[in-house]
Write an enzyme that holds these catalytic residues in place. Structure first.
Site, PDB file in Angstrom:
ATOM      1  N   LYS A 253       0.844  -1.209   0.000  1.00 25.42           N
ATOM      2  CA  LYS A 253       0.000   0.000   0.000  1.00 25.42           C
ATOM      3  C   LYS A 253       0.874   1.252   0.000  1.00 25.42           C
ATOM      4  O   LYS A 253       2.082   1.178   0.327  1.00 25.42           O
ATOM      5  CB  LYS A 253      -0.912  -0.022   1.228  1.00 25.42           C
ATOM      6  CG  LYS A 253      -0.167   0.035   2.562  1.00 25.42           C
ATOM      7  CD  LYS A 253      -1.104  -0.277   3.728  1.00 25.42           C
ATOM      8  CE  LYS A 253      -0.394  -0.121   5.067  1.00 25.42           C
ATOM      9  NZ  LYS A 253      -1.226  -0.616   6.187  1.00 25.42           N
TER      10      LYS A 253
ATOM     11  N   HIS B  17      -7.452  -7.179  11.752  1.00 24.84           N
ATOM     12  CA  HIS B  17      -6.199  -6.441  11.925  1.00 24.84           C
ATOM     13  C   HIS B  17      -5.999  -6.170  13.411  1.00 24.84           C
ATOM     14  O   HIS B  17      -6.960  -5.895  14.131  1.00 24.84           O
ATOM     15  CB  HIS B  17      -6.298  -5.134  11.125  1.00 24.84           C
ATOM     16  CG  HIS B  17      -4.990  -4.446  10.867  1.00 24.84           C
ATOM     17  ND1 HIS B  17      -3.827  -5.107  10.559  1.00 24.84           N
ATOM     18  CD2 HIS B  17      -4.672  -3.123  10.850  1.00 24.84           C
ATOM     19  CE1 HIS B  17      -2.854  -4.229  10.360  1.00 24.84           C
ATOM     20  NE2 HIS B  17      -3.338  -3.011  10.533  1.00 24.84           N
TER      21      HIS B  17
ATOM     22  N   ARG C 274       0.452 -11.146   6.729  1.00 24.11           N
ATOM     23  CA  ARG C 274       0.227  -9.944   5.932  1.00 24.11           C
ATOM     24  C   ARG C 274       1.221  -8.847   6.309  1.00 24.11           C
ATOM     25  O   ARG C 274       0.845  -7.774   6.737  1.00 24.11           O
ATOM     26  CB  ARG C 274      -1.196  -9.471   6.247  1.00 24.11           C
ATOM     27  CG  ARG C 274      -2.046  -9.107   5.072  1.00 24.11           C
ATOM     28  CD  ARG C 274      -3.494  -8.880   5.495  1.00 24.11           C
ATOM     29  NE  ARG C 274      -3.651  -8.112   6.702  1.00 24.11           N
ATOM     30  CZ  ARG C 274      -4.365  -8.488   7.770  1.00 24.11           C
ATOM     31  NH1 ARG C 274      -5.037  -9.605   7.767  1.00 24.11           N
ATOM     32  NH2 ARG C 274      -4.412  -7.723   8.846  1.00 24.11           N
TER      33      ARG C 274
ATOM     34  N   TYR D  96      18.498  30.259   7.767  1.00 27.64           N
ATOM     35  CA  TYR D  96      17.475  31.209   8.220  1.00 27.64           C
ATOM     36  C   TYR D  96      17.446  31.351   9.742  1.00 27.64           C
ATOM     37  O   TYR D  96      17.456  30.353  10.459  1.00 27.64           O
ATOM     38  CB  TYR D  96      16.096  30.760   7.757  1.00 27.64           C
ATOM     39  CG  TYR D  96      15.894  30.786   6.277  1.00 27.64           C
ATOM     40  CD1 TYR D  96      16.241  31.912   5.510  1.00 27.64           C
ATOM     41  CD2 TYR D  96      15.343  29.687   5.623  1.00 27.64           C
ATOM     42  CE1 TYR D  96      16.036  31.929   4.140  1.00 27.64           C
ATOM     43  CE2 TYR D  96      15.140  29.695   4.255  1.00 27.64           C
ATOM     44  CZ  TYR D  96      15.490  30.818   3.514  1.00 27.64           C
ATOM     45  OH  TYR D  96      15.280  30.821   2.162  1.00 27.64           O
TER      46      TYR D  96
ATOM     47  N   CYS E 242      15.843  23.897   5.380  1.00 31.47           N
ATOM     48  CA  CYS E 242      15.086  24.799   4.509  1.00 31.47           C
ATOM     49  C   CYS E 242      14.242  23.959   3.534  1.00 31.47           C
ATOM     50  O   CYS E 242      14.268  22.740   3.577  1.00 31.47           O
ATOM     51  CB  CYS E 242      16.022  25.708   3.737  1.00 31.47           C
ATOM     52  SG  CYS E 242      17.195  26.549   4.812  1.00 31.47           S
ATOM     53  N   MET E 243      13.533  24.615   2.654  1.00 32.42           N
ATOM     54  CA  MET E 243      12.710  23.893   1.686  1.00 32.42           C
ATOM     55  C   MET E 243      13.563  22.990   0.792  1.00 32.42           C
ATOM     56  O   MET E 243      13.166  21.884   0.448  1.00 32.42           O
ATOM     57  CB  MET E 243      11.917  24.883   0.823  1.00 32.42           C
ATOM     58  CG  MET E 243      10.958  24.196  -0.139  1.00 32.42           C
ATOM     59  SD  MET E 243      10.041  25.343  -1.179  1.00 32.42           S
ATOM     60  CE  MET E 243       8.938  26.096  -0.003  1.00 32.42           C
ATOM     61  N   ASP E 244      14.753  23.477   0.443  1.00 27.57           N
ATOM     62  CA  ASP E 244      15.556  22.816  -0.591  1.00 27.57           C
ATOM     63  C   ASP E 244      16.894  22.275  -0.107  1.00 27.57           C
ATOM     64  O   ASP E 244      17.588  21.627  -0.871  1.00 27.57           O
ATOM     65  CB  ASP E 244      15.877  23.822  -1.706  1.00 27.57           C
ATOM     66  CG  ASP E 244      14.666  24.622  -2.103  1.00 27.57           C
ATOM     67  OD1 ASP E 244      13.647  23.997  -2.424  1.00 27.57           O
ATOM     68  OD2 ASP E 244      14.733  25.871  -2.070  1.00 27.57           O
TER      69      ASP E 244
END
Ligand SMILES: *Cc1c(COP(=O)(O)O)cnc(C)c1O
Length: 376
Positions: free
Chosen positions: A38, A168, A224, A267, A314-316
């Site tokens: 999944k 489950h 499973r 930052y 940071c983002m990148d």
């Protein structure tokens, strides 16, 4: 012209997947193995993992939705596939036509599935999902008699094939928890009730990874496992069971430079160089799956050594401190964010730091991170 390698990548070792299926099959002691793929194979690639798992002896594939299951059929996977979480208006016709088995947790779901089977002119394979104590998906005890009453004629006239009954576990990661035995007994009881109504499932299943590896008494006919297929221990305090993590999250050093003592980094200048030092810039940030809440709280592995991240994620990108850089780390060098080789940072470490579980960590890499497969 050569195409430059990805700046950030997820490397998935399919030999590790095969190895892990072998370990799970050993613990299953004769029960079949359904590899759960999944959420795009826990972010490892559903089709690739399914193929590797089947090649290593898994008998079946498990997904959450019909969409995931039908996509695997389209990718050429012809083993039995079960999907277990669909709204009652999902594309059951598509599932029947693709020969995908669907879980039935209510009368409304059963009606939708039988209608699809009649339209398709082909039987629907179903797995009756029983709530034995998780309190989540699955038919509740109060609705079970009504469901059996409707299921009886549908099975008798060949509209539906009762391929499985399953449930489950709520407490599988605490192997000795009494709830595990309670759920086992309730599932066995539900199967006995169905059988007494002439509804005998082809197979019964209950165990996820943790139960497969620690509770052989819960194996029934099929286990499973999900997370253990990917090589992560479902019960870390019990050890690694010999599993091998399949995912390595990597990047390459973009820039190496010297900083003077007192220079703030990233930052908010949350880290100030306490001495003259060398830092490396790693091109993976929160958009790629490095959580910002890890800022300053994790190490990366470069050439067998570990270096601390400093300042904000940071983002990148993120910055790591190389000190005097005795190893001579240079632009382009490979960096392990997390992986499975000895000494490398692990998904478990990130999970511990972030107060979560490694399942969530391996699902994190995304965005620009490019997935690549290796074999051994
Ligand atoms: C996700 C899932 C599994 C696999 O669980 P792991 O803990 O990853 O082994 C098994 N069964 C069901 C119903 C699931 O949703």
């Amino acid at each position: 012209m050569t195409v430059s390698a990805a700046q950030a990548e997820v490397v998935v070792d399919l030999a590790a997947v095969r190895h892990n299926i072998g370990i799970l099959a050993e613990h299953a002691r004769g029960a079949d193995v359904m590899a759960v793929v999944k959420a795009d194979g826990y972010n490892h690639g559903a089709a690739e993992v399914a193929r590797a798992a089947l090649a290593a002896g898994a008998a079946e594939i498990g997904t959450t939705t019909i969409g995931e299951a039908v996509a695997l059929r389209a990718a050429g996977i012809d083993a039995p596939i079960l999907c277990w979480l669909n709204t009652s208006d999902a594309d059951y016709l598509g599932a029947v036509r693709a020969g995908v088995e669907v879980a039935v947790p209510s009368v409304a779901h059963l009606r939708a599935v039988t209608a699809a089977a009649r339209t398709a002119g082909a039987p629907a394979a179903i797995a009756l999902k029983v709530d034995t104590g998780l309190g989540r998906n699955g038919v509740a005890a109060a609705e079970f008699p009504d469901l059996l009453a409707e299921l009886g004629p549908a099975v008798a006239d060949g509209t539906v094939r009762l391929r499985a009954m399953f449930s489950h576990l709520a407490q599988a990661d605490i192997p000795r928890h009494p709830m595990n035995g309670v759920q086992r007994d309730r599932l066995a009881e539900a199967v006995a009730t169905a059988t007494s109504h002439g509804l005998r499932p082809d197979r019964v299943h209950l165990a996820n990874s943790a139960a497969t590896l620690t509770r052989p008494d819960l194996a029934f006919d099929l286990v499973r496992p999900g997370i253990a297929v990917y090589g992560l221990s479902p019960v870390p305090e019990f050890g690694d069971f010999g599993l091998r993590p399949a995912m390595t999250f990597r990047a390459r050093v973009t820039l190496v430079k010297r900083l003077r003592a007192g220079q703030g980094v990233s930052y908010g200048h949350r880290w100030i160089a306490p001495r003259d030092t060398t830092v490396a810039l790693i091109p993976a940030g929160y958009a790629d799956g490095v959580p910002r809440t890890l800022s300053g709280r994790f190490d990366v592995g470069i050439d067998g050594a570990r270096y601390p991240s400093v300042g904000r994620v940071c983002m990148d990108q993120v910055v790591v401190d190389l000190g005097d850089n005795p190893a001579g780390i240079a632009e382009g060098d490979p960096v392990v964010l997390f992986g499975g080789d000895p000494g490398q940072p692990t998904a478990q470490e990130w999970a511990d730091t972030l107060d979560t579980i490694h399942y969530e960590i391996v699902c994190a890499p995304r965005g620009r991170a490019v997935r690549r497969y290796v074999d051994g």
